[in-house]
Design a protein around this motif. Structure first.
Motif, PDB file in Angstrom:
ATOM      1  N   ALA A 220       0.840  -1.211   0.000  1.00 47.64           N
ATOM      2  CA  ALA A 220       0.000   0.000   0.000  1.00 47.64           C
ATOM      3  C   ALA A 220       0.872   1.257   0.000  1.00 47.64           C
ATOM      4  O   ALA A 220       0.567   2.245  -0.672  1.00 47.64           O
ATOM      5  N   GLU A 221       1.989   1.209   0.745  1.00 45.15           N
ATOM      6  CA  GLU A 221       2.878   2.390   0.825  1.00 45.15           C
ATOM      7  C   GLU A 221       3.393   2.816  -0.549  1.00 45.15           C
ATOM      8  O   GLU A 221       3.575   4.000  -0.813  1.00 45.15           O
ATOM      9  N   VAL A 222       3.628   1.860  -1.451  1.00 48.22           N
ATOM     10  CA  VAL A 222       4.167   2.232  -2.773  1.00 48.22           C
ATOM     11  C   VAL A 222       3.111   2.109  -3.879  1.00 48.22           C
ATOM     12  O   VAL A 222       3.429   2.217  -5.074  1.00 48.22           O
ATOM     13  N   GLY A 223       1.867   1.843  -3.483  1.00 50.22           N
ATOM     14  CA  GLY A 223       0.771   1.817  -4.460  1.00 50.22           C
ATOM     15  C   GLY A 223       0.774   0.595  -5.361  1.00 50.22           C
ATOM     16  O   GLY A 223       0.344   0.657  -6.510  1.00 50.22           O
ATOM     17  N   LEU A 224       1.251  -0.556  -4.857  1.00 51.00           N
ATOM     18  CA  LEU A 224       1.220  -1.792  -5.663  1.00 51.00           C
ATOM     19  C   LEU A 224       0.391  -2.847  -4.930  1.00 51.00           C
ATOM     20  O   LEU A 224       0.508  -2.999  -3.708  1.00 51.00           O
ATOM     21  N   GLN A 225      -0.439  -3.567  -5.714  1.00 50.21           N
ATOM     22  CA  GLN A 225      -1.250  -4.628  -5.117  1.00 50.21           C
ATOM     23  C   GLN A 225      -0.408  -5.894  -4.970  1.00 50.21           C
ATOM     24  O   GLN A 225       0.332  -6.259  -5.888  1.00 50.21           O
ATOM     25  N   VAL A 226      -0.549  -6.554  -3.836  1.00 52.04           N
ATOM     26  CA  VAL A 226       0.197  -7.798  -3.627  1.00 52.04           C
ATOM     27  C   VAL A 226      -0.799  -8.908  -3.286  1.00 52.04           C
ATOM     28  O   VAL A 226      -1.580  -8.786  -2.343  1.00 52.04           O
ATOM     29  N   GLY A 227      -0.779  -9.987  -4.085  1.00 53.72           N
ATOM     30  CA  GLY A 227      -1.588 -11.167  -3.778  1.00 53.72           C
ATOM     31  C   GLY A 227      -0.706 -12.194  -3.071  1.00 53.72           C
ATOM     32  O   GLY A 227       0.508 -12.209  -3.261  1.00 53.72           O
ATOM     33  N   ASN A 228      -1.334 -13.013  -2.238  1.00 54.92           N
ATOM     34  CA  ASN A 228      -0.539 -14.030  -1.541  1.00 54.92           C
ATOM     35  C   ASN A 228      -1.118 -15.412  -1.768  1.00 54.92           C
ATOM     36  O   ASN A 228      -2.307 -15.646  -1.536  1.00 54.92           O
ATOM     37  N   VAL A 229      -0.286 -16.322  -2.243  1.00 53.85           N
ATOM     38  CA  VAL A 229      -0.670 -17.722  -2.396  1.00 53.85           C
ATOM     39  C   VAL A 229       0.591 -18.507  -2.101  1.00 53.85           C
ATOM     40  O   VAL A 229       1.612 -18.280  -2.727  1.00 53.85           O
ATOM     41  N   PHE A 230       0.525 -19.384  -1.106  1.00 51.63           N
ATOM     42  CA  PHE A 230       1.799 -20.015  -0.734  1.00 51.63           C
ATOM     43  C   PHE A 230       1.621 -21.263   0.112  1.00 51.63           C
ATOM     44  O   PHE A 230       0.527 -21.599   0.549  1.00 51.63           O
ATOM     45  N   HIS A 231       2.771 -21.927   0.330  1.00 54.09           N
ATOM     46  CA  HIS A 231       2.812 -23.143   1.135  1.00 54.09           C
ATOM     47  C   HIS A 231       2.942 -22.709   2.603  1.00 54.09           C
ATOM     48  O   HIS A 231       4.057 -22.567   3.126  1.00 54.09           O
ATOM     49  N   ALA A 232       1.797 -22.515   3.257  1.00 54.15           N
ATOM     50  CA  ALA A 232       1.827 -21.919   4.593  1.00 54.15           C
ATOM     51  C   ALA A 232       2.410 -22.866   5.635  1.00 54.15           C
ATOM     52  O   ALA A 232       3.049 -22.427   6.588  1.00 54.15           O
ATOM     53  N   GLY A 233       2.200 -24.164   5.442  1.00 56.83           N
ATOM     54  CA  GLY A 233       2.633 -25.131   6.453  1.00 56.83           C
ATOM     55  C   GLY A 233       4.125 -25.099   6.709  1.00 56.83           C
ATOM     56  O   GLY A 233       4.585 -25.342   7.825  1.00 56.83           O
ATOM     57  N   ASP A 234       4.910 -24.812   5.658  1.00 59.95           N
ATOM     58  CA  ASP A 234       6.355 -24.732   5.889  1.00 59.95           C
ATOM     59  C   ASP A 234       6.875 -23.303   5.756  1.00 59.95           C
ATOM     60  O   ASP A 234       8.073 -23.088   5.570  1.00 59.95           O
ATOM     61  N   GLY A 235       5.975 -22.350   5.852  1.00 58.24           N
ATOM     62  CA  GLY A 235       6.394 -20.949   5.898  1.00 58.24           C
ATOM     63  C   GLY A 235       6.994 -20.433   4.600  1.00 58.24           C
ATOM     64  O   GLY A 235       7.705 -19.432   4.579  1.00 58.24           O
ATOM     65  N   ASN A 236       6.697 -21.112   3.493  1.00 59.61           N
ATOM     66  CA  ASN A 236       7.272 -20.709   2.199  1.00 59.61           C
ATOM     67  C   ASN A 236       6.294 -19.777   1.475  1.00 59.61           C
ATOM     68  O   ASN A 236       5.294 -20.214   0.932  1.00 59.61           O
ATOM     69  N   MET A 237       6.616 -18.480   1.521  1.00 60.48           N
ATOM     70  CA  MET A 237       5.685 -17.462   1.018  1.00 60.48           C
ATOM     71  C   MET A 237       5.917 -17.144  -0.464  1.00 60.48           C
ATOM     72  O   MET A 237       7.051 -17.151  -0.926  1.00 60.48           O
ATOM     73  N   HIS A 238       4.837 -16.836  -1.168  1.00 62.67           N
ATOM     74  CA  HIS A 238       4.944 -16.403  -2.569  1.00 62.67           C
ATOM     75  C   HIS A 238       4.123 -15.141  -2.799  1.00 62.67           C
ATOM     76  O   HIS A 238       3.089 -15.190  -3.473  1.00 62.67           O
ATOM     77  N   PRO A 239       4.546 -13.992  -2.251  1.00 64.07           N
ATOM     78  CA  PRO A 239       3.810 -12.762  -2.578  1.00 64.07           C
ATOM     79  C   PRO A 239       3.892 -12.501  -4.089  1.00 64.07           C
ATOM     80  O   PRO A 239       4.970 -12.618  -4.687  1.00 64.07           O
ATOM     81  N   LEU A 240       2.749 -12.197  -4.697  1.00 64.14           N
ATOM     82  CA  LEU A 240       2.707 -11.886  -6.135  1.00 64.14           C
ATOM     83  C   LEU A 240       2.440 -10.392  -6.256  1.00 64.14           C
ATOM     84  O   LEU A 240       1.361  -9.924  -5.907  1.00 64.14           O
ATOM     85  N   ILE A 241       3.431  -9.645  -6.755  1.00 67.10           N
ATOM     86  CA  ILE A 241       3.261  -8.195  -6.883  1.00 67.10           C
ATOM     87  C   ILE A 241       2.737  -7.901  -8.287  1.00 67.10           C
ATOM     88  O   ILE A 241       3.407  -8.222  -9.281  1.00 67.10           O
ATOM     89  N   LEU A 242       1.549  -7.306  -8.366  1.00 68.30           N
ATOM     90  CA  LEU A 242       0.970  -6.968  -9.671  1.00 68.30           C
ATOM     91  C   LEU A 242       1.537  -5.643 -10.155  1.00 68.30           C
ATOM     92  O   LEU A 242       1.669  -4.697  -9.381  1.00 68.30           O
ATOM     93  N   TYR A 243       1.905  -5.598 -11.440  1.00 69.55           N
ATOM     94  CA  TYR A 243       2.410  -4.344 -12.005  1.00 69.55           C
ATOM     95  C   TYR A 243       2.099  -4.319 -13.494  1.00 69.55           C
ATOM     96  O   TYR A 243       1.589  -5.299 -14.049  1.00 69.55           O
ATOM     97  N   ASP A 244       2.396  -3.169 -14.107  1.00 66.28           N
ATOM     98  CA  ASP A 244       2.115  -3.033 -15.536  1.00 66.28           C
ATOM     99  C   ASP A 244       3.449  -2.903 -16.272  1.00 66.28           C
ATOM    100  O   ASP A 244       4.141  -1.877 -16.164  1.00 66.28           O
ATOM    101  N   ALA A 245       3.812  -3.955 -17.023  1.00 68.89           N
ATOM    102  CA  ALA A 245       5.122  -3.964 -17.692  1.00 68.89           C
ATOM    103  C   ALA A 245       5.254  -2.835 -18.706  1.00 68.89           C
ATOM    104  O   ALA A 245       6.365  -2.428 -19.057  1.00 68.89           O
ATOM    105  N   ASN A 246       4.113  -2.296 -19.176  1.00 69.95           N
ATOM    106  CA  ASN A 246       4.172  -1.230 -20.179  1.00 69.95           C
ATOM    107  C   ASN A 246       4.246   0.165 -19.555  1.00 69.95           C
ATOM    108  O   ASN A 246       4.342   1.154 -20.270  1.00 69.95           O
ATOM    109  N   LYS A 247       4.143   0.223 -18.221  1.00 72.24           N
ATOM    110  CA  LYS A 247       4.162   1.539 -17.557  1.00 72.24           C
ATOM    111  C   LYS A 247       5.595   1.838 -17.116  1.00 72.24           C
ATOM    112  O   LYS A 247       6.156   1.100 -16.287  1.00 72.24           O
ATOM    113  N   PRO A 248       6.201   2.887 -17.666  1.00 72.83           N
ATOM    114  CA  PRO A 248       7.598   3.164 -17.306  1.00 72.83           C
ATOM    115  C   PRO A 248       7.772   3.284 -15.790  1.00 72.83           C
ATOM    116  O   PRO A 248       6.981   3.949 -15.117  1.00 72.83           O
ATOM    117  N   GLY A 249       8.773   2.614 -15.276  1.00 69.62           N
ATOM    118  CA  GLY A 249       9.095   2.715 -13.850  1.00 69.62           C
ATOM    119  C   GLY A 249       8.401   1.678 -12.976  1.00 69.62           C
ATOM    120  O   GLY A 249       8.800   1.458 -11.827  1.00 69.62           O
TER     121      GLY A 249
END
Ligand SMILES: Cc1cc2nc3c(=O)[nH]c(=O)nc-3n(C[C@H](O)[C@H](O)[C@H](O)COP(=O)(O)OP(=O)(O)OC[C@H]3O[C@@H](n4cnc5c(N)ncnc54)[C@H](O)[C@@H]3O)c2cc1C
Length: 476
Positions: A369-398
């Motif tokens: 939220a601080e940098v204005g990017l949405q983050v989805g979370n789907v991961f192997h919770a039982g062994d603490g292996n996180m996979h945050p998915l940061i959504l972005y627009d590859a066509n947007k400079p920066g």
């Protein structure tokens, strides 16, 4: 992301190098047409692309050895590749490298049910290893979500895991031996058709070495008898922190489910839209699966549901049939693809102590939220292996740079709470430059000395794993 300058001498010698490789492999085995090479210019981290000098597709260990010998003599770097699904840029070529793909090497070489192993060529896909033994009641346990496509070679190089690794361990726990071709073309056997080979644990060293030490061409894998049955339960909560606390309590109770997977609202909605998974309407969803006889399943699920209820779930739903269980898993296993239909994304992979899940999930939300990017979370919770998915627009400079900066901060957070930079996707180029956040200079130096022994010229899979400045003096 910085890559080393290609070696001008190698580029100039391309016609001779390609001709030597063709003489060794035949015309089918070498690709140097610029259009065809585009298929090999990136892996699953598609933000970075670079066509290799040429690609070779050997059909046997002997052919791999011939390629390595030629490349060694010509001073050409080699980038090994399985199916190219790495999310860390592990199979990203450099312009002066030969990309060595093992996809044509996909045969089953031996199946031994008495001693519970299967020997395969390294290009065989993960799912088709189970496919080769399931009619006889066996399976190969590590199950990355990419298992339909990814190769055993890549699984070994990345020490891959999957949803069911909570109970069965990751690749290293299911690998018994490999045939590997060294940087100079020598063929070595490590381990074999038995657990715990004598001497130093070289197999442990090779598994997870990201193509830095040699090219794996064959693997002996442990296979297991299929359990009598398995049943997942869906547990929905209205807060990520509460779901995290439930995971922590299940693990603390001593029950060992075969999988505990976590999805947040963004991912739940994407998976529902993608495959009609029919998940509960909630902020945080746990898929907990147990296996065994009917009585064992009932007992374990009873205890899990009791723990879950203490945290006030919005819904608890046990799967009532094999078809329903399959749909639940289809939603989870295709979740990354489903997220890709919303936008471009960067998939992170860090591991934390399970007890820190609630606070880390909260902090990740705040950081996005601080940098204005949405983050989805789907991961192997039982062994603490996180996979945050940061959504972005590859066509947007920066946007990519902003995403990478957020990704690096999230991974550093994993290290700060006592975890590590990678759970199963490896370091590749993605995390190469933040390795010093986990390892002191002396630690990195010792890891690089291991590579010095296996690959003295540093020609294998260049510019991965070790920060470029740390390894600068070593590259030929
Ligand atoms: C949708 C999706 C879901 C995923 N889910 C998971 C998951 O649940 N768990 C998980 O662990 N990973 C997952 N991954 C990541 C990826 O699939 C794994 O890292 C996988 O093991 C890579 O296998 P590959 O054959 O595609 O390897 P590649 O991408 O081709 O290569 C990966 C690394 O292995 C090295 N390598 C390849 N072949 C050899 C060889 N013969 N000898 C030595 N080194 C070699 C490469 O140089 C590179 O460093 C996912 C990826 C995607 C796209």
């Amino acid at each position: 992301m910085q890559m080393p300058q290609p070696d001008a001498g190698v580029l100039a010698n391309k016609p001779r190098i390609a001709a030597r490789l063709r003489a060794a492999l035949g015309p089918r085995g070498v690709i140097d047409d610029p259009i065809e090479l585009r298929a090999y210019e990136c892996d699953g981290l598609s933000a970075y692309r670079c066509p290799p000098l040429c690609a070779v597709l050997p059909a046997s260990t002997e052919q791999v050895a011939a390629v390595m010998k030629i490349c060694h003599e010509e001073g050409v770097p080699v980038v090994p590749r399985g199916a190219g699904t790495s999310l860390a840029g592990g199979a990203l070529p450099t312009a002066d490298a030969v990309l060595l793909g093992v996809a044509r090497m996909n045969r089953v070489l031996e199946t031994d049910y008495d001693n519970r192993f299967i020997r395969v060529e390294a290009g065989r896909t993960n799912l088709s290893v189970t496919g080769a033994v399931e009619q006889d009641g066996f399976f190969y346990a590590p199950d990355p979500s990419s298992q339909l496509a990814c190769a055993i070679a890549g699984n070994i190089a990345m020490n891959s895991g999957g949803a069911h690794c909570l109970k069965y361990g990751v690749t290293t726990n299911n690998l018994m031996g490999v045939t590997m071709v060294m940087a100079d073309g020598e063929v070595v056997e490590i381990g074999g058709a038995h657990l715990d080979a004598g001497g130093l644990d070289l197999l442990g060293l090779v598994c997870g070495s990201e193509g830095q030490l040699g090219v794996v061409t064959e693997a002996t894998l442990r296979i297991l008898a299929k359990p009598e049955g398995a049943r997942p339960v869906l547990i929905g909560y209205n807060s990520a922190e509460v779901a995290g606390a439930c995971v922590s309590d299940i693990i603390k109770s001593g029950i060992l489910p075969v999988a505990i997977e976590y999805m947040d609202r963004l991912v739940i909605k994407a998976a529902d839209a993608h495959v009609g998974a029919n998940y509960p309407d909630c902020e945080a969803l746990l898929i907990v699966e147990v296996e065994g006889s009917d009585a064992e399943i009932d007992d374990q699920l009873g205890r899990i549901v009791k723990i879950a209820k203490r945290h006030n779930p919005v819904e608890i739903r046990e799967s009532g049939s094999a078809a329903e269980a399959a749909r639940i898993w289809q939603g989870r296993k295709t979740a990354f693809g489903a997220m890709g239909q919303i936008n471009d994304y960067m998939c992170l992979d860090g591991t934390i102590p399970v007890s820190r899940l609630p606070e880390v999930l909260r902090r990740i939300g705040e950081m996005g939220a601080e940098v204005g990017l949405q983050v989805g979370n789907v991961f192997h919770a039982g062994d603490g292996n996180m996979h945050p998915l940061i959504l972005y627009d590859a066509n947007k400079p920066g946007d990519l740079e902003k995403t990478e900066a957020l990704g690096a901060e999230i991974l550093k957070l994993c290290v700060a709470v006592g975890g590590c930079l990678t759970g199963e996707h490896g370091v590749g180029v993605e995390k190469r430059d933040i390795m010093p956040s986990q390892y002191a200079e002396a630690d990195l130096e010792i890891q690089m000395q291991v590579k010095d022994v296996f690959d003295p010229d540093w020609g294998l899979n260049p510019a991965k794993v070790f920060p470029l400045d740390a390894s600068a003096g070593r590259r030929g």
